[in-house]
Motif scaffolding. Structure first.
Motif, PDB file in Angstrom:
ATOM      1  N   PHE A  70      15.511  70.852   6.366  1.00 48.95           N
ATOM      2  CA  PHE A  70      14.993  70.450   5.069  1.00 48.95           C
ATOM      3  C   PHE A  70      15.702  69.185   4.575  1.00 48.95           C
ATOM      4  O   PHE A  70      15.059  68.232   4.130  1.00 48.95           O
ATOM      5  N   ALA A  71      17.033  69.155   4.714  1.00 46.12           N
ATOM      6  CA  ALA A  71      17.817  67.990   4.302  1.00 46.12           C
ATOM      7  C   ALA A  71      17.388  66.774   5.109  1.00 46.12           C
ATOM      8  O   ALA A  71      17.216  65.673   4.575  1.00 46.12           O
ATOM      9  N   ASN A  72      17.188  66.988   6.406  1.00 51.41           N
ATOM     10  CA  ASN A  72      16.754  65.915   7.292  1.00 51.41           C
ATOM     11  C   ASN A  72      15.420  65.320   6.846  1.00 51.41           C
ATOM     12  O   ASN A  72      15.230  64.104   6.830  1.00 51.41           O
ATOM     13  N   ILE A  73      14.491  66.220   6.490  1.00 53.93           N
ATOM     14  CA  ILE A  73      13.174  65.771   6.047  1.00 53.93           C
ATOM     15  C   ILE A  73      13.303  64.964   4.766  1.00 53.93           C
ATOM     16  O   ILE A  73      12.680  63.898   4.608  1.00 53.93           O
ATOM     17  N   LEU A  74      14.156  65.430   3.845  1.00 50.16           N
ATOM     18  CA  LEU A  74      14.363  64.724   2.583  1.00 50.16           C
ATOM     19  C   LEU A  74      14.927  63.335   2.828  1.00 50.16           C
ATOM     20  O   LEU A  74      14.515  62.354   2.202  1.00 50.16           O
ATOM     21  N   LEU A  75      15.871  63.252   3.794  1.00 49.26           N
ATOM     22  CA  LEU A  75      16.566  61.987   4.021  1.00 49.26           C
ATOM     23  C   LEU A  75      15.754  61.017   4.862  1.00 49.26           C
ATOM     24  O   LEU A  75      15.636  59.845   4.548  1.00 49.26           O
ATOM     25  N   THR A  76      15.165  61.500   5.979  1.00 43.70           N
ATOM     26  CA  THR A  76      14.521  60.581   6.925  1.00 43.70           C
ATOM     27  C   THR A  76      13.018  60.814   7.067  1.00 43.70           C
ATOM     28  O   THR A  76      12.352  60.080   7.791  1.00 43.70           O
TER      29      THR A  76
END
Ligand code: UDP
Ligand code: MG
Length: 331
Positions: free
Chosen positions: A252-258
């Motif tokens: 989820f964090a990855n999707i938010l960031l990249t």
């Protein structure tokens, strides 16, 4: 006068019965002359399909010390031993295999220990002459079982033992259906000692314990005595959930960031497989226990007697006793 009951479970042992009886008799008479013992033989015919029943009838006709119980079908060695213990009228009993793998010559030595005040005298065998695979498997099994079981079972210790009246009554009082006797004997406790003997090869006929039976026996041993596997499943579930949560947060964090890079096919399919596998294992283990509850609530007798020359009733277990008492007050 001390009376000893010599209990022999037998299943398709026609070739061994006479030999076993002869060997037992010699040693029982030795006990009678050296220690002044009285004795009885209790052969439990566990639904044999060969000539065993006929041979037992002949032996009973010859010798008043000879008692037998024939089951209506094969109920397994555990049930046969249980019947023997219930029907035994002695102050002490010894359980021996019919195939002469438990040498009756040891009885003298075992009874010496009994007279010293021990309630259980166990004969422990060495593993010489046994198939290597089997020895190896047994060793691993005992290591594993002792790690997860509440009662201790030891390698090489079988059902060859002398039991005092106290132990016999205690065993006869346990109402459970799924009788894993090694565990039961150990669970009952009392003063216990061990003597050692050389492993004997089976005299005639063949072993009724194939690898499949041993495997089932192993599972019984593990599941009959505790619910730790269930707990292990719960812990596994907790760990898996925790790890999945971390992974989900990470994605989820990855999707938010990249933003979304690749469709997560691989991670998805592996998660599904992993969880599916764990669920299947859990259901399997839960099923084990449900199965056991199923059998216990049925309260089926542990065995059924087809024929016997014993007149007196077997020693009653506490529950029956209480039931009769209860009924008595109502009537
Ligand atoms: N036995 C029995 N019922 C069974 C299987 C075996 O009463 O369903 C008896 C068998 O006749 C013998 C003893 O249990 O007296 C041990 O069996 P076996 O020799 O086949 O086992 P092993 O010595 O190979 O472990
Ligand atoms: Mg044997």
């Amino acid at each position: 006068m001390v009376k000893i009951s010599l209990i022999v479970p037998c299943y398709n042992e026609e070739k061994n019965l006479q030999k076993m009886y002869d060997a037992l008799k010699v040693n029982a008479q030795k006990l009678a002359t050296s220690k002044g013992y009285n004795y009885e033989f209790i052969f439990v015919n566990d639904g044999s399909k060969d000539q065993s029943e006929m041979i037992l009838n002949e032996l009973a006709a010859e010798d008043e010390h000879f008692k037998f119980i024939s089951f209506s079908r094969n109920f397994g060695k555990e049930s046969a031993m249980f019947a023997g213990i219930q029907y035994a009228s002695g102050d002490v009993c010894a359980i021996l295999d019919a195939d002469l793998q438990h040498p009756p010559e040891l009885l003298g030595q075992m009874m010496d220990r009994y007279e010293e005040g021990y309630d259980q005298v166990i004969a422990k065998r060495t593993r010489t002459g046994e198939a290597k695979v089997r020895t190896w498997l047994s060793k691993r099994y005992y290591k594993f079982v002792n790690k997860i079981m509440d009662v201790e079972v030891e390698d090489g210790i079988g059902d060859f033992r002398v039991l005092s009246r106290k132990v016999m009554d205690a065993i006869a009082d346990l109402p459970e259906n799924n009788r894993f006797s090694k565990g039961l004997f150990s669970w009952v406790g009392f003063k216990t000692t061990t003597i050692e003997y050389e492993n004997q090869l089976r005299d005639e006929g063949e072993s009724k314990w194939g690898l499949k039976n041993l495997w089932n026996y192993a599972i019984d041993g593990i599941v009959s005595f505790n619910i730790r596997p269930l707990r292990a499943v719960i812990y596994t579930g907790v760990v898996v959930t925790f790890v999945s949560l971390l992974y989900i947060i990470y994605i989820f964090a990855n999707i938010l960031l990249t933003g979304v890079e690749t469709p997560g096919y691989f991670s998805m399919i592996s998660a599904v497989l992993l969880l599916g596998g764990i669920q299947l294992i859990s259901i399997g283990i839960v099923g084990e226990y449900v199965g056991r509850i199923f059998f216990e609530v049925k309260k089926r007798p542990v065995y059924l007697v087809g024929e016997t020359n014993i007149v007196s009733k077997p020693s009653m277990n506490k529950q029956d006793h209480d039931l009769i008492k209860m009924r008595g007050t109502h009537e």
